[in-house]
Motif scaffolding. Structure first.
Motif, PDB file in Angstrom:
ATOM      1  N   ARG A  19     -40.733  29.983  33.957  1.00  0.00           N
ATOM      2  CA  ARG A  19     -41.966  30.688  34.301  1.00  0.00           C
ATOM      3  C   ARG A  19     -43.123  30.052  33.557  1.00  0.00           C
ATOM      4  NH1 ARG A  19     -41.423  37.054  33.723  1.00  0.00           N
ATOM      5  NH2 ARG A  19     -43.409  36.860  34.816  1.00  0.00           N
ATOM      6  N   TRP A  23     -46.331  31.153  38.044  1.00  0.00           N
ATOM      7  CA  TRP A  23     -45.189  30.604  38.774  1.00  0.00           C
ATOM      8  C   TRP A  23     -43.863  30.996  38.146  1.00  0.00           C
ATOM      9  CZ3 TRP A  23     -46.622  28.889  43.298  1.00  0.00           C
ATOM     10  CH2 TRP A  23     -47.923  28.391  43.454  1.00  0.00           C
ATOM     11  N   ARG A  25     -40.308  29.317  39.092  1.00  0.00           N
ATOM     12  CA  ARG A  25     -39.636  28.374  39.980  1.00  0.00           C
ATOM     13  C   ARG A  25     -38.707  27.472  39.170  1.00  0.00           C
ATOM     14  NH1 ARG A  25     -42.110  27.853  44.922  1.00  0.00           N
ATOM     15  NH2 ARG A  25     -41.339  25.750  45.214  1.00  0.00           N
TER      16      ARG A  25
END
Length: 244
Positions: A19, A23, A25
């Motif tokens: 993180r 975001w 991902r």
């Protein structure tokens, strides 16, 4: 003394869920400590993410490098050494294992300096046909090699090093204070692997080397987070000789 050219070090990265800002991902990442240690020793860090192409064509990467650092990270998949999977083995990435095994093998053949740190030391052993202890507390009977998850606090213990070994020369001493964070370790030694460092806690192997290699050292501890350690500087010095 400044190097004529800053050596280029390939630094193998992890693939993890992460993180940052807004975001959440998958990301290729490593602790900044590895890069800071390399840059502080006078090298350029070139991060190498897992890549199936590299697993089959390691020379495409190594051609531009003066040394290879195998960093720490998640457990090596037991399929890489034919072992049954322990329930405590987590977050394995076979693609990372394959790429790093290929890079390590060719770096040896090309006489590039190699430094394996924590998982990287274990990877060196596996690449040479060795095996791993998959969960240390069940083997040594204590948790002193990883006292607090995600922290090096209270993670110090000494390692005794074989006099005259590459490990002792890199550390500049035969009793070396270390910072530790691991729950796996070298078990059966791979072909040509020589143990040259042992934990004072329990005689666990904590340094390995390959006498046949130009400069190949694996350490189970984390010299990149210890400003007193000379290990990364010794490695970069060897890479600078390649770059010259």
């Amino acid at each position: 003394m400044p190097f004529a050219r800053r050596p280029r070090i390939g630094l193998c990265t992890a693939l993890e869920r992460a993180r940052w800002t807004v975001w959440d991902r998958e990301a290729f990442l490593l602790s900044r400590a590895y890069v800071d240690a390399l840059q502080g020793a006078g090298a350029i860090a070139m991060m190498l993410p897992p890549d199936e192409w590299v697993a089959e064509h390691p020379d495409d990467v190594l051609e531009g490098l003066d040394g290879l650092m195998l960093a720490g990270g998640a457990d090596i998949d037991p399929s890489s050494y034919g072992g049954p999977r322990h329930p405590k083995v987590t977050n394995t990435r076979v693609d990372r294992d394959r790429a790093e095994i290929a890079l390590f093998g060719r770096a040896l053949e090309r006489d590039l300096p190699i430094l394996g740190i924590c998982r990287g030391m274990q990877l060196m052993n596996v690449a040479r046909g060795g095996t791993l202890i998959q969960h240390l507390p069940e083997d040594v009977g204590h948790t002193d090699h990883r006292r607090a998850l995600g922290s090096f606090d209270n993670a110090d213990h000494d390692v005794r090093l074989e006099p005259g070994s590459l490990a002792a020369r890199a550390c500049g001493e035969t009793l070396h204070a270390t910072k530790s964070h691991h729950h796996q370790a070298v078990d059966a030694l791979g072909e040509g692997i020589v143990p040259t460092g042992w934990s004072v806690l329990d005689d666990l192997v904590e340094a390995i080397e390959l006498p046949e290699a130009a400069w190949a050292l694996g350490v189970q501890w984390h010299p990149e987070v210890d400003p007193r350690s000379r290990v990364v500087r010794a490695f970069v010095h060897e890479a600078a000789l390649v770059a010259a």
